[in-house]
Design a protein around this motif. Structure first.
Motif, short mmCIF file in Angstrom:
data_model
loop_
_atom_site.label_atom_id
_atom_site.label_comp_id
_atom_site.label_asym_id
_atom_site.label_seq_id
_atom_site.Cartn_x
_atom_site.Cartn_y
_atom_site.Cartn_z
N HIS A 150 0.84 -1.55 -0.08
CA HIS A 150 -0.15 -0.08 -0.35
C HIS A 150 0.67 1.56 0.06
CE1 HIS A 150 -4.02 -1.28 1.06
NE2 HIS A 150 -3.30 -2.68 0.86
N PHE A 151 0.79 2.02 -0.60
CA PHE A 151 1.59 3.61 -0.94
C PHE A 151 0.44 4.20 -1.40
CE2 PHE A 151 1.98 1.04 -4.81
CZ PHE A 151 2.28 2.10 -5.90
N THR A 152 0.60 5.90 -1.40
CA THR A 152 0.58 7.22 -2.18
C THR A 152 1.48 7.39 -2.80
OG1 THR A 152 -0.44 7.48 0.10
CG2 THR A 152 -0.49 8.88 -1.55
N ALA A 153 1.04 7.54 -4.19
CA ALA A 153 1.79 7.42 -5.41
C ALA A 153 1.49 9.29 -5.46
CB ALA A 153 1.49 7.05 -6.36
N THR A 154 2.57 10.34 -5.69
CA THR A 154 2.44 11.72 -6.03
C THR A 154 3.37 11.88 -6.73
OG1 THR A 154 4.21 12.22 -4.10
CG2 THR A 154 2.25 11.83 -3.71
N ALA A 155 3.37 13.22 -7.43
CA ALA A 155 4.87 13.67 -8.34
C ALA A 155 6.14 13.51 -7.70
CB ALA A 155 4.31 14.97 -8.69
N LEU A 178 3.63 8.76 -9.55
CA LEU A 178 3.17 8.83 -10.01
C LEU A 178 3.58 10.34 -10.93
CD1 LEU A 178 -0.65 9.41 -10.28
CD2 LEU A 178 0.26 12.06 -8.73
N GLN A 179 3.46 9.79 -12.20
CA GLN A 179 3.69 10.63 -13.39
C GLN A 179 3.11 11.13 -14.00
OE1 GLN A 179 6.57 8.20 -15.60
NE2 GLN A 179 7.23 10.48 -16.91
N ALA A 180 2.74 12.18 -14.59
CA ALA A 180 2.06 12.96 -15.31
C ALA A 180 2.25 11.97 -17.30
CB ALA A 180 1.67 14.51 -15.31
N ILE A 181 1.56 11.76 -17.83
CA ILE A 181 1.42 11.51 -19.35
C ILE A 181 0.35 11.89 -20.42
CG2 ILE A 181 3.07 9.70 -18.53
CD1 ILE A 181 0.30 7.85 -19.15
N PRO A 182 0.74 11.96 -21.56
CA PRO A 182 -0.83 12.50 -22.54
C PRO A 182 -2.21 11.60 -22.25
CG PRO A 182 1.77 12.73 -23.63
CD PRO A 182 1.58 12.29 -22.09
N GLY A 183 -3.17 12.43 -21.78
CA GLY A 183 -3.75 11.81 -21.39
C GLY A 183 -4.10 10.74 -20.30
N GLY A 184 -3.39 11.15 -18.91
CA GLY A 184 -3.37 10.51 -17.83
C GLY A 184 -1.92 10.33 -16.98
N VAL A 185 -2.47 9.10 -16.33
CA VAL A 185 -0.78 9.16 -15.07
C VAL A 185 -0.63 7.97 -15.41
CG1 VAL A 185 -1.63 10.42 -13.96
CG2 VAL A 185 -2.80 8.50 -13.68
N ALA A 186 1.07 7.74 -14.93
CA ALA A 186 1.65 6.57 -14.75
C ALA A 186 1.70 6.15 -13.29
CB ALA A 186 2.64 6.06 -16.15
N ILE A 187 1.43 4.93 -13.06
CA ILE A 187 1.46 4.78 -11.47
C ILE A 187 3.00 3.61 -11.25
CG2 ILE A 187 0.57 3.99 -9.58
CD1 ILE A 187 -1.98 5.26 -10.02
N THR A 188 3.46 3.76 -10.63
CA THR A 188 4.98 2.57 -10.20
C THR A 188 4.95 2.33 -8.87
OG1 THR A 188 5.81 4.47 -11.88
CG2 THR A 188 6.99 2.62 -11.00
N CYS A 189 5.03 0.95 -8.68
CA CYS A 189 4.76 0.14 -7.10
C CYS A 189 6.15 0.76 -6.97
CB CYS A 189 4.27 -0.75 -7.64
SG CYS A 189 4.70 -2.01 -5.51
N PRO A 190 6.42 1.14 -5.59
CA PRO A 190 8.12 1.85 -5.40
C PRO A 190 8.48 0.11 -4.73
CG PRO A 190 6.30 2.09 -3.62
CD PRO A 190 5.94 1.97 -4.39
N GLY A 191 7.74 -0.99 -4.55
CA GLY A 191 8.09 -2.31 -4.17
C GLY A 191 8.29 -3.43 -4.93
N CYS A 192 7.95 -3.67 -5.87
CA CYS A 192 7.82 -4.07 -7.12
C CYS A 192 8.41 -4.00 -8.45
CB CYS A 192 7.11 -5.45 -6.72
SG CYS A 192 5.63 -4.83 -7.85
N GLN A 193 8.10 -2.77 -8.43
CA GLN A 193 8.15 -1.28 -9.91
C GLN A 193 7.52 -1.52 -10.89
OE1 GLN A 193 10.74 0.91 -9.58
NE2 GLN A 193 10.83 0.32 -7.78
#
Length: 93
Positions: free
Chosen positions: A39-44, A48-63
């Protein structure tokens, strides 16, 4: 909670775009990774990465990484009486 396949979205925070039908920028997402159960909170600042048309989320544990369309966040609306345009919405189906 909304399952995106790789992540369970628990809570989404963002700024509403005044006068638009769609949600504005997503600023943070409380997430549970389906793969590693982290469990984590994705932020900038991380995950959390802004991409055209949405966001990309990356888990800090398993990537694990997934792009999520802004359309998924359209339920994000300013709370009635919100003075600064901030909105907080629990992710729902």
């Amino acid at each position: 909670m909304t399952c995106t396949g790789i992540f369970e979205l628990i809570e989404v925070n963002g700024l509403a775009e005044t006068g638009h039908a769609h949600a504005g920028a997503v600023t943070s997402v409380a997430v549970a990774c389906v793969a590693c159960k982290r469990h984590f909170t994705a932020t900038a600042d991380g995950g959390l990465q802004a991409i055209p048309g949405g966001v990309a989320i990356t888990c800090p544990g398993c990537q694990a990484r997934q792009a999520i369309s802004n359309a998924r966040f359209d339920a994000l609306r300013p709370a009635p009486g919100a003075l600064d345009g901030s909105a907080v919405a629990a992710a729902v189906n």
